[in-house]
Scaffold this motif. Structure first.
Motif, PDB file in Angstrom:
ATOM      1  N   MET A 173       1.442  -8.086  -0.892  1.00 31.15           N
ATOM      2  CA  MET A 173       1.562  -7.023   0.104  1.00 31.15           C
ATOM      3  C   MET A 173       1.129  -5.683  -0.480  1.00 31.15           C
ATOM      4  SD  MET A 173       2.155  -6.271   3.220  1.00 31.15           S
ATOM      5  CE  MET A 173       3.040  -7.648   3.933  1.00 31.15           C
ATOM      6  N   ARG A 174       1.375  -5.478  -1.769  1.00 35.58           N
ATOM      7  CA  ARG A 174       0.921  -4.239  -2.406  1.00 35.58           C
ATOM      8  C   ARG A 174      -0.599  -4.126  -2.323  1.00 35.58           C
ATOM      9  NH1 ARG A 174       4.867  -5.699  -6.453  1.00 35.58           N
ATOM     10  NH2 ARG A 174       6.670  -4.307  -6.314  1.00 35.58           N
ATOM     11  N   VAL A 175      -1.264  -5.241  -2.573  1.00 36.54           N
ATOM     12  CA  VAL A 175      -2.733  -5.258  -2.526  1.00 36.54           C
ATOM     13  C   VAL A 175      -3.217  -4.874  -1.127  1.00 36.54           C
ATOM     14  CG1 VAL A 175      -4.773  -6.730  -2.681  1.00 36.54           C
ATOM     15  CG2 VAL A 175      -2.957  -6.931  -4.397  1.00 36.54           C
ATOM     16  N   LEU A 176      -2.600  -5.454  -0.094  1.00 34.82           N
ATOM     17  CA  LEU A 176      -3.022  -5.173   1.280  1.00 34.82           C
ATOM     18  C   LEU A 176      -2.636  -3.759   1.705  1.00 34.82           C
ATOM     19  CD1 LEU A 176      -2.077  -8.541   3.054  1.00 34.82           C
ATOM     20  CD2 LEU A 176      -4.183  -7.930   1.858  1.00 34.82           C
ATOM     21  N   ALA A 177      -1.400  -3.372   1.404  1.00 34.46           N
ATOM     22  CA  ALA A 177      -0.909  -2.072   1.853  1.00 34.46           C
ATOM     23  C   ALA A 177      -1.651  -0.916   1.203  1.00 34.46           C
ATOM     24  CB  ALA A 177       0.584  -1.958   1.572  1.00 34.46           C
ATOM     25  N   LYS A 178      -2.117  -1.106  -0.018  1.00 34.80           N
ATOM     26  CA  LYS A 178      -2.884  -0.058  -0.704  1.00 34.80           C
ATOM     27  C   LYS A 178      -4.162   0.253   0.058  1.00 34.80           C
ATOM     28  CE  LYS A 178      -4.539   1.116  -5.364  1.00 34.80           C
ATOM     29  NZ  LYS A 178      -5.978   1.355  -5.125  1.00 34.80           N
ATOM     30  N   MET A 179      -4.729  -0.767   0.726  1.00 31.47           N
ATOM     31  CA  MET A 179      -5.917  -0.545   1.548  1.00 31.47           C
ATOM     32  C   MET A 179      -5.558   0.015   2.918  1.00 31.47           C
ATOM     33  SD  MET A 179      -8.218  -3.956   0.896  1.00 31.47           S
ATOM     34  CE  MET A 179      -6.869  -5.151   0.941  1.00 31.47           C
ATOM     35  N   VAL A 180      -4.560  -0.582   3.552  1.00 30.59           N
ATOM     36  CA  VAL A 180      -4.255  -0.268   4.944  1.00 30.59           C
ATOM     37  C   VAL A 180      -3.558   1.082   5.095  1.00 30.59           C
ATOM     38  CG1 VAL A 180      -2.996  -1.049   6.992  1.00 30.59           C
ATOM     39  CG2 VAL A 180      -4.140  -2.718   5.520  1.00 30.59           C
ATOM     40  N   LYS A 181      -2.605   1.360   4.202  1.00 31.52           N
ATOM     41  CA  LYS A 181      -1.796   2.585   4.283  1.00 31.52           C
ATOM     42  C   LYS A 181      -1.348   2.832   5.734  1.00 31.52           C
ATOM     43  CE  LYS A 181      -3.578   4.978   0.203  1.00 31.52           C
ATOM     44  NZ  LYS A 181      -4.432   3.867  -0.300  1.00 31.52           N
ATOM     45  N   GLU A 210       7.235  -4.524   0.170  1.00 34.17           N
ATOM     46  CA  GLU A 210       6.313  -3.804  -0.724  1.00 34.17           C
ATOM     47  C   GLU A 210       5.412  -2.856   0.060  1.00 34.17           C
ATOM     48  OE1 GLU A 210       5.869  -7.510  -3.938  1.00 34.17           O
ATOM     49  OE2 GLU A 210       4.174  -6.885  -2.712  1.00 34.17           O
ATOM     50  N   VAL A 211       5.253  -3.114   1.354  1.00 35.27           N
ATOM     51  CA  VAL A 211       4.384  -2.266   2.179  1.00 35.27           C
ATOM     52  C   VAL A 211       4.822  -0.817   2.149  1.00 35.27           C
ATOM     53  CG1 VAL A 211       5.699  -2.619   4.327  1.00 35.27           C
ATOM     54  CG2 VAL A 211       3.260  -2.123   4.445  1.00 35.27           C
ATOM     55  N   PHE A 212       6.127  -0.577   2.014  1.00 40.12           N
ATOM     56  CA  PHE A 212       6.635   0.796   2.097  1.00 40.12           C
ATOM     57  C   PHE A 212       6.360   1.604   0.834  1.00 40.12           C
ATOM     58  CE2 PHE A 212       9.220  -1.586   5.200  1.00 40.12           C
ATOM     59  CZ  PHE A 212       8.845  -0.879   6.330  1.00 40.12           C
ATOM     60  N   GLU A 213       5.804   0.959  -0.182  1.00 37.79           N
ATOM     61  CA  GLU A 213       5.356   1.700  -1.362  1.00 37.79           C
ATOM     62  C   GLU A 213       4.084   2.493  -1.065  1.00 37.79           C
ATOM     63  OE1 GLU A 213       4.990  -0.913  -4.717  1.00 37.79           O
ATOM     64  OE2 GLU A 213       6.825  -2.010  -4.201  1.00 37.79           O
ATOM     65  N   PHE A 214       3.437   2.206   0.084  1.00 38.30           N
ATOM     66  CA  PHE A 214       2.162   2.842   0.405  1.00 38.30           C
ATOM     67  C   PHE A 214       2.194   3.529   1.774  1.00 38.30           C
ATOM     68  CE2 PHE A 214       1.367  -0.464  -2.660  1.00 38.30           C
ATOM     69  CZ  PHE A 214       0.535   0.153  -3.575  1.00 38.30           C
ATOM     70  N   THR A 215       3.388   3.920   2.215  1.00 39.58           N
ATOM     71  CA  THR A 215       3.512   4.679   3.459  1.00 39.58           C
ATOM     72  C   THR A 215       3.867   6.127   3.148  1.00 39.58           C
ATOM     73  OG1 THR A 215       5.805   3.898   3.639  1.00 39.58           O
ATOM     74  CG2 THR A 215       4.132   2.723   4.925  1.00 39.58           C
ATOM     75  N   GLU A 216       3.407   7.024   4.007  1.00 40.84           N
ATOM     76  CA  GLU A 216       3.702   8.445   3.837  1.00 40.84           C
ATOM     77  C   GLU A 216       5.079   8.767   4.399  1.00 40.84           C
ATOM     78  OE1 GLU A 216       1.818  10.429   2.159  1.00 40.84           O
ATOM     79  OE2 GLU A 216       0.114   9.049   1.915  1.00 40.84           O
ATOM     80  N   ALA A 217       5.545   9.983   4.120  1.00 38.30           N
ATOM     81  CA  ALA A 217       6.885  10.392   4.531  1.00 38.30           C
ATOM     82  C   ALA A 217       7.051  10.403   6.046  1.00 38.30           C
ATOM     83  CB  ALA A 217       7.210  11.772   3.965  1.00 38.30           C
ATOM     84  N   ASP A 218       5.951  10.629   6.780  1.00 33.36           N
ATOM     85  CA  ASP A 218       6.040  10.696   8.237  1.00 33.36           C
ATOM     86  C   ASP A 218       5.746   9.357   8.913  1.00 33.36           C
ATOM     87  OD1 ASP A 218       3.385  10.619   7.588  1.00 33.36           O
ATOM     88  OD2 ASP A 218       2.767  12.229   8.933  1.00 33.36           O
ATOM     89  N   ALA A 219       5.673   8.280   8.131  1.00 36.97           N
ATOM     90  CA  ALA A 219       5.436   6.948   8.704  1.00 36.97           C
ATOM     91  C   ALA A 219       6.662   6.492   9.490  1.00 36.97           C
ATOM     92  CB  ALA A 219       5.113   5.947   7.606  1.00 36.97           C
ATOM     93  N   VAL A 220       6.447   5.521  10.359  1.00 38.75           N
ATOM     94  CA  VAL A 220       7.527   4.972  11.174  1.00 38.75           C
ATOM     95  C   VAL A 220       7.597   3.464  10.957  1.00 38.75           C
ATOM     96  CG1 VAL A 220       8.466   4.699  13.499  1.00 38.75           C
ATOM     97  CG2 VAL A 220       7.147   6.750  12.920  1.00 38.75           C
ATOM     98  N   ALA A 221       8.819   2.976  10.730  1.00 37.56           N
ATOM     99  CA  ALA A 221       9.054   1.537  10.637  1.00 37.56           C
ATOM    100  C   ALA A 221       9.621   1.050  11.961  1.00 37.56           C
ATOM    101  CB  ALA A 221      10.014   1.220   9.502  1.00 37.56           C
ATOM    102  N   VAL A 222       8.940   0.124  12.587  1.00 35.94           N
ATOM    103  CA  VAL A 222       9.389  -0.472  13.850  1.00 35.94           C
ATOM    104  C   VAL A 222       9.935  -1.857  13.506  1.00 35.94           C
ATOM    105  CG1 VAL A 222       8.670  -1.269  16.129  1.00 35.94           C
ATOM    106  CG2 VAL A 222       7.712   0.847  15.182  1.00 35.94           C
ATOM    107  N   LEU A 223      11.262  -1.987  13.523  1.00 39.81           N
ATOM    108  CA  LEU A 223      11.916  -3.176  13.004  1.00 39.81           C
ATOM    109  C   LEU A 223      12.603  -3.981  14.104  1.00 39.81           C
ATOM    110  CD1 LEU A 223      13.692  -1.677   9.839  1.00 39.81           C
ATOM    111  CD2 LEU A 223      11.325  -2.488  10.068  1.00 39.81           C
TER     112      LEU A 223
END
Length: 459
Positions: A173-181, A210-223
């Motif tokens: 997920m780190r590999v993917l999230a680093k690209m997607v952000k 692991e995705v949340f290691e590559f999100t900005e402070a203003d990102a939103v998690a829809v859970l």
């Protein structure tokens, strides 16, 4: 639709590669990126990827002959056409996608989870697509090759992107999230999948988070607020929940299964109150609809457009597709399976009756669920128990692990048939199935149960 400007010189810089070709060619721009030589169009960049069965380097010359303006290669090429030499073409592809994604200031929605990713992706894209030009992951291109290719399909006209992200091990997920952000992360569920590598549900949650290691402070998690594993997750972002429970920010009320016609429900939220009919089989579709509606409101999509977008949804290949023959109603859910999705499909089947005048049986043809580790026998057995408990009239279990499904069904007093292979089933299909029967077919993708669907349609 054109790519943002991306010259061969820039590609070499971003990938850390060495350019080989005429100096003047460095200023040429690519029109697209592909790893499949059969799909090369004039002006494309062809990436030579080494696979388990095919080595893309074998098709480098063919790609050039088909119009590729350049190739990314781990080997020196001698055909005289431009190429960029890199140490690792997969890494180069990811680096290029990461850079290219950074050129777009549009909302990017990442869809992750154990069950329902593709459904949530399709519904979210349908909702956003009513008001925006949307890029979405094509088919199941959600891995280390599919994700970068999706991002590299972004074009000037796009106003949002919906990217499905699938993993099977820690670190992926780190590999993917680093690209997607992603600006918005939709987490559909945490379930029993890839346990051979992830161990247990805590491991699944850890890997996907692991995705949340590559999100900005203003990102939103829809859970999914109904998922016990997600209720305590600290994302480091704003959290918006959806689900059937009254405590969720967006929730479905008065949920009703309409059989093969789909489901209906009220979707309620702080800024939303709509009644919707979603033309897709299975009550679990409500979760994908809720995720889509939630993302839609976060991005300012009107309630009217959300309503129309949900109504536009159509299941994609092998995911609860319903078809009819003169003999049967067939639910093709063969794309993949894990205990959570299998249980949802079995429960949905239990609520169905034949759409025709002849009342038939509810039949489940179920196969192995892969990569479940040491709990595999237990998890298969529980599916069989469930099938008997909810009243499935006939369970046909096929595969090495599927014997446990049949055993579980028998323990609970259900009627089951166990076969080792698909080939053993075919001579008995006409004897086991009668006019008016409703047949669910589901197993892990590697079981290739789509072949069974084809046989059923030919009866």
């Amino acid at each position: 639709m054109k790519m943002k400007p991306l010259t061969l010189e820039k590609i070499a810089e971003v990938t850390g590669g060495a350019f080989f070709g005429p100096r003047s060619a460095k200023r040429e721009r690519i029109g697209g990126v592909t790893t499949d030589s059969r799909e090369v169009e004039a002006g494309d960049l062809f990436v030579c990827v080494r696979g388990s069965r095919v080595d893309g380097h074998s098709f480098a010359e063919k790609a050039a002959a088909s119009g590729a303006v350049c190739r990314l290669s781990e080997e020196r090429l001698s055909d005289g056409c431009p190429y960029i030499l890199v140490d690792d073409t997969l890494k180069a592809l990811r680096d290029l996608a990461e850079y290219y994604r950074s050129l777009f200031q549009i909302p990017v929605i990442g869809i992750i989870g154990s069950v329902g990713k593709t459904t949530a992706k399709e519904l979210t894209a349908a909702v956003l697509g009513r008001e925006k030009c949307v890029l979405k992951t094509h088919a199941n291109l959600n891995n280390e090759i599919g994700v970068p290719l999706t991002l590299l399909n972004l074009r000037e006209e796009h106003e949002a992107a919906v990217v499905e992200m699938g993993i099977s091990d820690f670190g992926e997920m780190r590999v993917l999230a680093k690209m997607v952000k992603p600006d918005i992360v939709v987490m559909t569920s945490i379930g029993y999948c890839h346990l051979e590598k992830l161990g247990d549900l805590k491991g699944v949650l850890k890997a996907k988070s692991e995705v949340f290691e590559f999100t900005e402070a203003d990102a939103v998690a829809v859970l999914n607020g109904d998922d016990e594993n997600l209720k305590t997750l600290d994302t480091g972002t704003k959290v918006v929940t959806y689900g059937l429970g009254p405590e969720n920010d967006y929730r479905a009320e008065k949920l009703e299964s309409l059989g093969f016609k789909g489901i209906s429900c009220d979707i309620i939220g702080p800024d939303l109150n709509i009644f919707t009919l979603i033309p897709a089989f299975g009550s679990h579709i409500a979760y994908g609809a809720l995720a889509a509606a939630t993302v839609g409101r976060i991005l300012g999509v009107s309630p009217e457009s959300i309503l129309r977008g949900l109504a536009d949804y159509h299941p994609v290949g092998g995911r609860a597709n319903v078809s009819y023959t003169d003999l049967l109603a067939i639910i093709d859910d063969t794309y993949n399976a894990n205990p959570n999705s299998m249980a949802a499909a079995v429960r949905s089947l239990s609520s169905i009756r034949s759409p025709g005048s002849v009342q038939g049986k509810r039949v489940a043809i179920l196969g192995d669920m892969k990569e479940l580790g040491i709990d595999s026998a237990y998890l298969h057995r529980k599916i069989g128990e469930l099938a008997a408990e909810v009243g499935i009239d006939l369970l046909i279990a096929i595969g090495d692990e599927a014997g446990n499904i049949a055993d579980g069904c028998a323990i609970k007093g259900g009627k089951s048939v166990y076969l080792r292979t698909k080939e053993e089933l075919y001579p008995y299909l006409r004897r086991l199935l009668k006019k008016g029967d409703v047949v669910l077919v589901k197993a892990s993708h590697s079981m290739e149960f789509s072949e069974i669907v084809d046989r059923l349609k030919a009866l």
